[in-house]
Scaffold this motif. Structure first.
Motif: not given
Length: 120
Positions: A2-5, A35-36, A99-100, A108-109
């Motif tokens: 998973v990648q978040l940008v 979340a932020w 995921a939870y 946070f993973g």
């Protein structure tokens, strides 16, 4: 994987607005909670806002009434609308996924690399 940008950061005047986005790619099926967080120079991570897959939102007291978190599950994108900005909002803003149920940074993973918000 998973990648978040994150994107949308920049400079705004006090009282102004910015809209941040966080695009998720890869395997996002288990991205239940997002979340932020933000981190100002010399400070630790501060939780700002969160949203679960059902659209339930949460806000820290410092941003409640000024920021709005939203989520487009079809587009795998998280948003944060920042209104009535103050200089205290200046920080690097990070999106995170889990995921939870999660609320602390260690829970946070998945993390993005951040987008800078500067309020002058």
């Amino acid at each position: 994987h998973v990648q978040l940008v994150e994107s949308g950061g920049g400079t705004a005047q006090a009282g102004g607005s910015l809209r941040l986005s966080c695009a998720a790619s890869g395997y996002t099926a288990n991205m239940n909670c997002m979340a932020w967080f933000r981190q100002a120079p010399g400070k630790g991570f501060e939780w700002v806002s969160g949203i679960n897959s059902g659209g339930i939102t949460y806000y820290s007291d410092s941003v409640k009434g000024r920021f709005t978190i939203s989520r487009d599950n079809a587009e795998n994108t998280l948003f944060l609308q920042l209104n009535s900005l103050t200089t205290e909002d200046t920080a690097m803003y990070y999106c995170a996924g889990s995921a939870y149920y999660a609320g602390y940074p260690s829970e946070f993973g998945y993390w993005g690399k951040g987008t800078q918000v500067t309020v002058s």
